[in-house]
Design a protein around this motif. Structure first.
Motif, mmCIF file in Angstrom:
data_model
loop_
_atom_site.group_PDB
_atom_site.id
_atom_site.type_symbol
_atom_site.label_atom_id
_atom_site.label_comp_id
_atom_site.label_asym_id
_atom_site.label_seq_id
_atom_site.Cartn_x
_atom_site.Cartn_y
_atom_site.Cartn_z
ATOM 1 N N ASN A 12 0.857 -1.329 0.125
ATOM 2 C CA ASN A 12 -0.094 0.103 -0.071
ATOM 3 C C ASN A 12 0.825 1.304 0.040
ATOM 4 O O ASN A 12 0.206 2.398 0.397
ATOM 5 C CB ASN A 12 -0.932 -0.088 1.233
ATOM 6 C CG ASN A 12 -2.010 -0.971 0.971
ATOM 7 O OD1 ASN A 12 -3.313 -0.650 0.267
ATOM 8 N ND2 ASN A 12 -1.985 -2.093 1.603
ATOM 9 N N GLU A 13 2.141 1.115 -0.413
ATOM 10 C CA GLU A 13 3.213 2.295 -0.554
ATOM 11 C C GLU A 13 3.226 3.167 0.790
ATOM 12 O O GLU A 13 3.209 4.420 0.710
ATOM 13 C CB GLU A 13 2.776 3.022 -1.839
ATOM 14 C CG GLU A 13 2.809 2.065 -3.020
ATOM 15 C CD GLU A 13 2.353 3.181 -4.270
ATOM 16 O OE1 GLU A 13 1.886 4.354 -4.076
ATOM 17 O OE2 GLU A 13 2.755 2.752 -5.330
ATOM 18 N N LEU A 14 3.265 2.410 1.886
ATOM 19 C CA LEU A 14 3.500 2.892 3.393
ATOM 20 C C LEU A 14 5.200 2.893 3.423
ATOM 21 O O LEU A 14 5.700 2.047 3.173
ATOM 22 C CB LEU A 14 2.650 2.204 4.193
ATOM 23 C CG LEU A 14 1.217 2.261 4.016
ATOM 24 C CD1 LEU A 14 0.322 1.919 5.472
ATOM 25 C CD2 LEU A 14 0.714 3.805 3.856
ATOM 26 N N ASP A 15 5.395 3.911 4.436
ATOM 27 C CA ASP A 15 6.791 4.037 4.835
ATOM 28 C C ASP A 15 6.729 2.847 6.095
ATOM 29 O O ASP A 15 5.658 3.160 6.992
ATOM 30 C CB ASP A 15 7.192 5.285 5.487
ATOM 31 C CG ASP A 15 8.465 5.266 6.209
ATOM 32 O OD1 ASP A 15 8.815 4.385 7.010
ATOM 33 O OD2 ASP A 15 9.159 6.237 6.072
ATOM 34 N N TYR A 19 4.746 3.510 9.546
ATOM 35 C CA TYR A 19 3.565 2.855 9.685
ATOM 36 C C TYR A 19 3.440 1.725 11.023
ATOM 37 O O TYR A 19 2.703 1.816 11.824
ATOM 38 C CB TYR A 19 3.139 1.867 8.550
ATOM 39 C CG TYR A 19 1.938 1.362 8.840
ATOM 40 C CD1 TYR A 19 0.742 1.761 8.999
ATOM 41 C CD2 TYR A 19 1.667 -0.134 8.554
ATOM 42 C CE1 TYR A 19 -0.523 0.971 9.102
ATOM 43 C CE2 TYR A 19 0.724 -0.910 8.892
ATOM 44 C CZ TYR A 19 -0.435 -0.237 9.177
ATOM 45 O OH TYR A 19 -1.946 -0.958 9.287
ATOM 46 N N TRP A 45 -4.496 0.420 4.002
ATOM 47 C CA TRP A 45 -5.244 0.913 3.005
ATOM 48 C C TRP A 45 -6.249 1.966 3.298
ATOM 49 O O TRP A 45 -6.835 2.428 2.622
ATOM 50 C CB TRP A 45 -6.203 -0.129 2.231
ATOM 51 C CG TRP A 45 -6.882 -1.007 2.909
ATOM 52 C CD1 TRP A 45 -8.117 -0.739 3.211
ATOM 53 C CD2 TRP A 45 -6.499 -2.329 3.374
ATOM 54 N NE1 TRP A 45 -8.469 -1.957 3.975
ATOM 55 C CE2 TRP A 45 -7.626 -2.802 4.060
ATOM 56 C CE3 TRP A 45 -5.289 -3.027 3.257
ATOM 57 C CZ2 TRP A 45 -7.425 -4.238 4.733
ATOM 58 C CZ3 TRP A 45 -5.093 -4.251 3.960
ATOM 59 C CH2 TRP A 45 -6.242 -4.703 4.578
ATOM 60 N N LYS A 47 -7.798 5.408 4.662
ATOM 61 C CA LYS A 47 -7.634 6.867 3.931
ATOM 62 C C LYS A 47 -7.370 7.763 5.288
ATOM 63 O O LYS A 47 -7.079 8.830 5.016
ATOM 64 C CB LYS A 47 -8.516 7.423 3.243
ATOM 65 C CG LYS A 47 -8.777 6.534 1.893
ATOM 66 C CD LYS A 47 -9.486 7.518 0.848
ATOM 67 C CE LYS A 47 -9.669 6.719 -0.241
ATOM 68 N NZ LYS A 47 -8.600 5.974 -1.025
ATOM 69 N N GLU A 51 -0.276 11.455 7.200
ATOM 70 C CA GLU A 51 0.669 11.558 6.100
ATOM 71 C C GLU A 51 2.072 11.116 6.405
ATOM 72 O O GLU A 51 2.587 10.521 5.395
ATOM 73 C CB GLU A 51 0.802 13.105 5.952
ATOM 74 C CG GLU A 51 1.505 13.376 4.536
ATOM 75 C CD GLU A 51 0.992 13.036 3.333
ATOM 76 O OE1 GLU A 51 1.843 12.395 2.410
ATOM 77 O OE2 GLU A 51 -0.317 12.962 3.177
ATOM 78 N N CYS A 53 2.831 8.647 7.356
ATOM 79 C CA CYS A 53 2.987 6.954 7.059
ATOM 80 C C CYS A 53 3.100 6.724 5.710
ATOM 81 O O CYS A 53 3.543 5.502 5.038
ATOM 82 C CB CYS A 53 1.652 6.249 7.621
ATOM 83 S SG CYS A 53 1.649 6.225 9.436
ATOM 84 N N HIS A 54 2.770 7.459 4.666
ATOM 85 C CA HIS A 54 2.884 7.547 3.348
ATOM 86 C C HIS A 54 4.181 7.665 2.775
ATOM 87 O O HIS A 54 4.966 8.576 3.373
ATOM 88 C CB HIS A 54 1.863 8.307 2.584
ATOM 89 C CG HIS A 54 0.388 7.926 2.882
ATOM 90 N ND1 HIS A 54 -0.354 6.872 2.568
ATOM 91 C CD2 HIS A 54 -0.484 8.504 3.945
ATOM 92 C CE1 HIS A 54 -1.298 6.839 3.034
ATOM 93 N NE2 HIS A 54 -1.384 7.692 3.811
ATOM 94 N N LYS A 56 6.961 9.045 0.369
ATOM 95 C CA LYS A 56 7.071 10.634 -0.212
ATOM 96 C C LYS A 56 7.413 10.042 -1.818
ATOM 97 O O LYS A 56 8.188 9.137 -2.175
ATOM 98 C CB LYS A 56 8.358 11.228 0.302
ATOM 99 C CG LYS A 56 8.208 11.211 1.939
ATOM 100 C CD LYS A 56 7.379 12.446 2.041
ATOM 101 C CE LYS A 56 7.471 12.635 3.805
ATOM 102 N NZ LYS A 56 6.926 11.855 4.548
#
Length: 65
Positions: A12-15, A19, A45, A47, A51, A53-54, A56
């Protein structure tokens, strides 16, 4: 279970570090035992994740090269 958390975060393209840190901070402080729907906001996943957690976008490009 940890492997599943890590791989779902990646998918899910998280750091992953951010996370997992977020989960370890939030889980003891919420009332998921009384209200299991709270867990939905912590899923990779969701929403509702902060931020930090996502991943860059620039960082992702660096990782690909």
């Amino acid at each position: 279970m940890l492997y599943t958390l890590v791989e779902n975060a990646r998918a899910n393209e998280l750091d992953v570090y951010e996370y997992l840190k977020y989960l370890l901070i939030e889980m003891p402080n919420n009332h998921h035992l009384e209200d299991p729907s709270v867990i939905d906001s912590l899923l990779p996943w969701s929403k509702e994740l902060p931020e930090q957690c996502h991943l860059k976008r620039n960082r992702k490009k660096c990782l690909k090269h």
